[in-house]
Design a protein around this motif. Structure first.
Motif, PDB file in Angstrom:
ATOM      1  N   SER A 182     -12.077   8.935 -22.360  1.00  0.00           N
ATOM      2  CA  SER A 182     -12.610   7.887 -21.482  1.00  0.00           C
ATOM      3  C   SER A 182     -11.947   6.538 -21.756  1.00  0.00           C
ATOM      4  O   SER A 182     -11.595   5.815 -20.821  1.00  0.00           O
ATOM      5  CB  SER A 182     -14.126   7.766 -21.657  1.00  0.00           C
ATOM      6  N   PHE A 183     -11.799   6.193 -23.037  1.00  0.00           N
ATOM      7  CA  PHE A 183     -11.130   4.938 -23.371  1.00  0.00           C
ATOM      8  C   PHE A 183      -9.698   4.934 -22.842  1.00  0.00           C
ATOM      9  O   PHE A 183      -9.239   3.940 -22.280  1.00  0.00           O
ATOM     10  CB  PHE A 183     -11.123   4.709 -24.888  1.00  0.00           C
ATOM     11  N   ASN A 184      -8.994   6.040 -23.039  1.00  0.00           N
ATOM     12  CA  ASN A 184      -7.611   6.101 -22.571  1.00  0.00           C
ATOM     13  C   ASN A 184      -7.532   6.001 -21.053  1.00  0.00           C
ATOM     14  O   ASN A 184      -6.685   5.295 -20.516  1.00  0.00           O
ATOM     15  CB  ASN A 184      -6.940   7.393 -23.037  1.00  0.00           C
ATOM     16  N   ARG A 185      -8.406   6.703 -20.383  1.00  0.00           N
ATOM     17  CA  ARG A 185      -8.365   6.761 -18.919  1.00  0.00           C
ATOM     18  C   ARG A 185      -8.830   5.461 -18.263  1.00  0.00           C
ATOM     19  O   ARG A 185      -8.217   5.004 -17.304  1.00  0.00           O
ATOM     20  CB  ARG A 185      -9.257   7.920 -18.470  1.00  0.00           C
ATOM     21  N   PHE A 186      -9.929   4.888 -18.758  1.00  0.00           N
ATOM     22  CA  PHE A 186     -10.553   3.772 -18.065  1.00  0.00           C
ATOM     23  C   PHE A 186     -10.277   2.394 -18.669  1.00  0.00           C
ATOM     24  O   PHE A 186     -10.569   1.381 -18.044  1.00  0.00           O
ATOM     25  CB  PHE A 186     -12.064   3.997 -17.961  1.00  0.00           C
ATOM     26  N   LEU A 187      -9.723   2.338 -19.870  1.00  0.00           N
ATOM     27  CA  LEU A 187      -9.429   1.041 -20.472  1.00  0.00           C
ATOM     28  C   LEU A 187      -7.931   0.871 -20.724  1.00  0.00           C
ATOM     29  O   LEU A 187      -7.302  -0.031 -20.182  1.00  0.00           O
ATOM     30  CB  LEU A 187     -10.209   0.853 -21.780  1.00  0.00           C
ATOM     31  N   TRP A 188      -7.344   1.749 -21.544  1.00  0.00           N
ATOM     32  CA  TRP A 188      -5.963   1.549 -21.950  1.00  0.00           C
ATOM     33  C   TRP A 188      -4.975   1.782 -20.816  1.00  0.00           C
ATOM     34  O   TRP A 188      -4.011   1.017 -20.689  1.00  0.00           O
ATOM     35  CB  TRP A 188      -5.618   2.440 -23.137  1.00  0.00           C
ATOM     36  N   ALA A 189      -5.175   2.805 -19.993  1.00  0.00           N
ATOM     37  CA  ALA A 189      -4.235   3.063 -18.897  1.00  0.00           C
ATOM     38  C   ALA A 189      -4.202   1.903 -17.892  1.00  0.00           C
ATOM     39  O   ALA A 189      -3.110   1.434 -17.535  1.00  0.00           O
ATOM     40  CB  ALA A 189      -4.565   4.379 -18.207  1.00  0.00           C
ATOM     41  N   PRO A 190      -5.367   1.379 -17.442  1.00  0.00           N
ATOM     42  CA  PRO A 190      -5.304   0.224 -16.537  1.00  0.00           C
ATOM     43  C   PRO A 190      -4.673  -1.013 -17.193  1.00  0.00           C
ATOM     44  O   PRO A 190      -3.917  -1.729 -16.532  1.00  0.00           O
ATOM     45  CB  PRO A 190      -6.765  -0.043 -16.190  1.00  0.00           C
ATOM     46  N   LEU A 191      -4.966  -1.245 -18.469  1.00  0.00           N
ATOM     47  CA  LEU A 191      -4.345  -2.380 -19.150  1.00  0.00           C
ATOM     48  C   LEU A 191      -2.836  -2.199 -19.263  1.00  0.00           C
ATOM     49  O   LEU A 191      -2.069  -3.154 -19.104  1.00  0.00           O
ATOM     50  CB  LEU A 191      -4.963  -2.565 -20.542  1.00  0.00           C
ATOM     51  N   TYR A 192      -2.414  -0.986 -19.532  1.00  0.00           N
ATOM     52  CA  TYR A 192      -0.977  -0.696 -19.627  1.00  0.00           C
ATOM     53  C   TYR A 192      -0.288  -0.944 -18.284  1.00  0.00           C
ATOM     54  O   TYR A 192       0.757  -1.574 -18.229  1.00  0.00           O
ATOM     55  CB  TYR A 192      -0.772   0.748 -20.085  1.00  0.00           C
TER      56      TYR A 192
END
Length: 74
Positions: free
Chosen positions: A59-69
């Motif tokens: 969830s962190f990767n999908r909804f936080l880190w990917a959009p920030l990236y």
């Protein structure tokens, strides 16, 4: 930042349950539950807590880190 946060989270999960000279130091958290379930051989609790941790990481990767990236890329 992503790498540092991941490494810090890994260290904090491991530090939640620390046996030292016959004494067990633990704080509430998924890392303590994972370690304690292995020690007590409660494999159902281990599987449930591992699944929870996987869901949190994905969830962190999908909804936080990917959009920030993607934001940083633009």
């Amino acid at each position: 930042w992503m790498t540092a946060a991941g490494g810090a989270w890994n260290a904090s999960v491991l530090a939640e349950y620390m046996p030292y000279q016959g004494t067990i130091f633990k704080v509430p958290g998924v890392g303590a539950i994972l370690n304690e379930s292995i020690v007590t051989q409660d494999f159902h609790l281990f599987a449930a807590s591992l699944l929870f941790m996987i869901l949190v990481v994905v969830s962190f990767n999908r909804f936080l880190w990917a959009p920030l990236y993607h934001f940083a890329e633009r």
